[in-house]
Scaffold this active site. Sequence first.
Site, PDB file in Angstrom:
ATOM      1  N   LYS A 230      11.371  19.163  20.673  1.00 52.95           N
ATOM      2  CA  LYS A 230      12.435  19.860  19.661  1.00 52.95           C
ATOM      3  C   LYS A 230      13.805  20.156  20.326  1.00 52.95           C
ATOM      4  O   LYS A 230      13.625  20.609  21.505  1.00 52.95           O
ATOM      5  CB  LYS A 230      11.660  20.952  19.139  1.00 52.95           C
ATOM      6  CG  LYS A 230      12.661  21.311  17.869  1.00 52.95           C
ATOM      7  CD  LYS A 230      11.619  22.511  17.293  1.00 52.95           C
ATOM      8  CE  LYS A 230      12.742  23.232  15.984  1.00 52.95           C
ATOM      9  NZ  LYS A 230      11.857  24.436  15.514  1.00 52.95           N
TER      10      LYS A 230
ATOM     11  N   SER B 184      11.297  24.017  10.567  1.00 53.33           N
ATOM     12  CA  SER B 184      12.250  23.300  11.109  1.00 53.33           C
ATOM     13  C   SER B 184      12.286  22.019  12.327  1.00 53.33           C
ATOM     14  O   SER B 184      13.153  21.480  12.376  1.00 53.33           O
ATOM     15  CB  SER B 184      13.336  24.446  11.827  1.00 53.33           C
ATOM     16  OG  SER B 184      12.607  24.855  12.675  1.00 53.33           O
TER      17      SER B 184
ATOM     18  N   SER C 245       7.823  27.160  11.511  1.00 53.20           N
ATOM     19  CA  SER C 245       8.072  25.718  11.625  1.00 53.20           C
ATOM     20  C   SER C 245       7.506  24.632  12.529  1.00 53.20           C
ATOM     21  O   SER C 245       8.085  23.474  12.630  1.00 53.20           O
ATOM     22  CB  SER C 245       9.592  25.948  12.409  1.00 53.20           C
ATOM     23  OG  SER C 245      10.633  26.228  11.602  1.00 53.20           O
TER      24      SER C 245
HETATM   25  N1  GLN Z   1      11.543  28.506   7.309  1.00 49.01           N
HETATM   26  C1  GLN Z   1      11.535  29.575   8.269  1.00 49.01           C
HETATM   27  C2  GLN Z   1      12.945  30.042   8.272  1.00 49.01           C
HETATM   28  O1  GLN Z   1      13.867  29.463   7.744  1.00 49.01           O
HETATM   29  C3  GLN Z   1      10.818  29.400   9.484  1.00 49.01           C
HETATM   30  C4  GLN Z   1      11.724  28.778  10.603  1.00 49.01           C
HETATM   31  C5  GLN Z   1      11.246  28.655  11.757  1.00 49.01           C
HETATM   32  O2  GLN Z   1       9.880  28.985  12.169  1.00 49.01           O
HETATM   33  N2  GLN Z   1      11.981  28.439  12.762  1.00 49.01           N
HETATM   34  O3  GLN Z   1      13.237  31.148   8.934  1.00 49.01           O
END
Ligand code: GLN
Length: 491
Positions: free
Chosen positions: A75, A150, A174
Amino acid sequence: MDTAYEIQASFERGDASALEIVRVSLECISRLNDRYGAFVSIDEEGALTAAKRLDHARATGSHIGKLAGVPVAIKDNIATEAMPTTCGSRILREFQSTYDAHVVTRLVDEDAIVVGKTNMDEFAMGSSTENSAVCKTRNPWDKQHVPGGSSGGSAVAVACGMVPVALGSDTGGSIRQPASFCGVLGLKPTYGRVSRYGLVAYGSSLDQIGPFARDSRDLALLLSVIAGHDRRDSTSLRNARFDLAAKQEPDLSNVKVGIVDDLPAEGLDSCVQDAVSRMGGVVEQRGGKRVVVSLPHLSYAVAAYYIIAMAEASANLARFDGVHYGERYANPNNLQELYEQTRGTLLGDEVKRRIMLGTYVLSSGYYDAYYLQAQRVRTIIREEFASAFDVCDVVLMPTAPTPPYRLGEKNDDPLTMYLEDIYTVPANLIGACALSIPAGFTDDGLPIGAQLMAAPMNDGLLLNIADCVEQTTDYHKRKPFSSAGEDRESR
Ligand code: GLN
C-alpha cells in the site's frame, strides 16, 4: 497466480525460476492495471533485478527465505526506498522516502519481491478508494462498483491475481472491508504486533499494518514474516512474534463463537446477514459452539472512532506543511500564506474536513465534550468486549453492512460512508485482531465477507478458524474472471 506458499515451494524445488514467476506477475499487472487501477507505481526493473539475484542465490546454494520468489504489493502509505510513497495525495505526489518501512525490510529479508505500490484513499481516509488523488480503482467483480478502501488497490491486486499477497493498513477497517468487497481474505493483526515504523500515520492509536491473501495459510505465512518486536515503534509489543510452527491443527471442537444478539442492524443488508449466519452454521458443523453475547454500546463505536481518528489525524498531518515534506505552494508572500496555500490546494476535501473536525474536537471548550467523551466510550466498548471474550473465543459479525456499492453512490454523503464502518472500527478501538473471510455472493455475483474478531494476541486462533472454514466452503477459491482477464465488461 498460485498462492505464496505454492510459489515459494515451487521456487525452492527448482520447478520455477524467480524470473519466470515475476514475469507472470508483471505481465498480469500490465494487462489489467489500466482497467482496475490497483497499482500507482510498478518497479519492473527492481523486481526483475531482485529475481535474477534470487535465481543466482539458489543456483549457488545460498539460504532461501520463507517468501522466496513471491511477488508482493505494498500500500502506498508504507515507505519504500525504491518507489515514491504518495499516500494517494497530491501533496506527496513525488515524495521519495529515504528508507524502507520495517515490514518492507522483513519481506525483502525473506526474499519476497516487491513489484509495486497500490492505490488508496488519500492518507487512508475513506472506505472506497474514491478519495485517491492518483487514479480510480475498480472492483474486479464488477467494474462499476467500488473495491472498498482505503487499501482498495492491495485488495484488487490480490483479487485479480496480479500478486498472491499484499500489505495494507487498517485504522478502522481498511484491510478487512476491501477484502470483503473483493472476495479475498484480509487480517488486521493485534495492535502492536506489526511495527508501524515507516507507515505514514493516520490515527496512531488505531493504525496497524496487515496482509491480504487468497487463503488463510498465506495470511499466516505473511504474518509470521512481518510480526515481531521493533524498538523503532514505541507501541511494538515485546512478544509480538507469530510463530508458524506453533500453529495448531485446524480444529474447532473447543471453540465458542459469539453471536451478538444486540448487533446494530440499521442499514444491514439481508444478503449479508444471511451469509454471516451461514458462516455461523459452517463453524458449528465443524464442531464449534455458538454462544450469544451482548455488546450494548456498539452503536456508539462509529462516533467514538471518528472523533478519535480525526483528532489524531489533525495532529499527524500537521507535518505536511510545504516545508518538511512533499510539494510546496510556489510563490507565497509570507509563511502564513505558504502554509495556507500548500495545505489548502494540495490536500483533498475529505482530508481537510477531517483535519478541521479533528482540530475542533481537541480545541479548548470542546475537548471535554467530544474527545474525552469519545475516549470514555472507547473504554466502555473495551470492557464490553472483555466480558464477551469471557464467554466466547471469537465474535462473528459482518465485515461491512452491505455488499460493494456503485462508484460515486456514497460520495456526496460522508456520514453514510462513515456509518458503513460500524462493524470494523471496534477492533481498532480495543486493539484486538480481526479478519475478513469470503462468506458468499449476492445474486449479482458480488462478494460478501464475514468478520471474526478475537482478543489481542489471538491472531493464530482467527487463522485456525479461517483454515477450518476453507475446508468446508469454496468462496475463497472463486475468481472474478478467467485467467485471460475477461470480466463482465458490459455491466
Ligand atoms: N473508513 C475508515 C476511515 O475512513 C477506516 C479507514 C482506515 O482503516 N484507514 O477512517
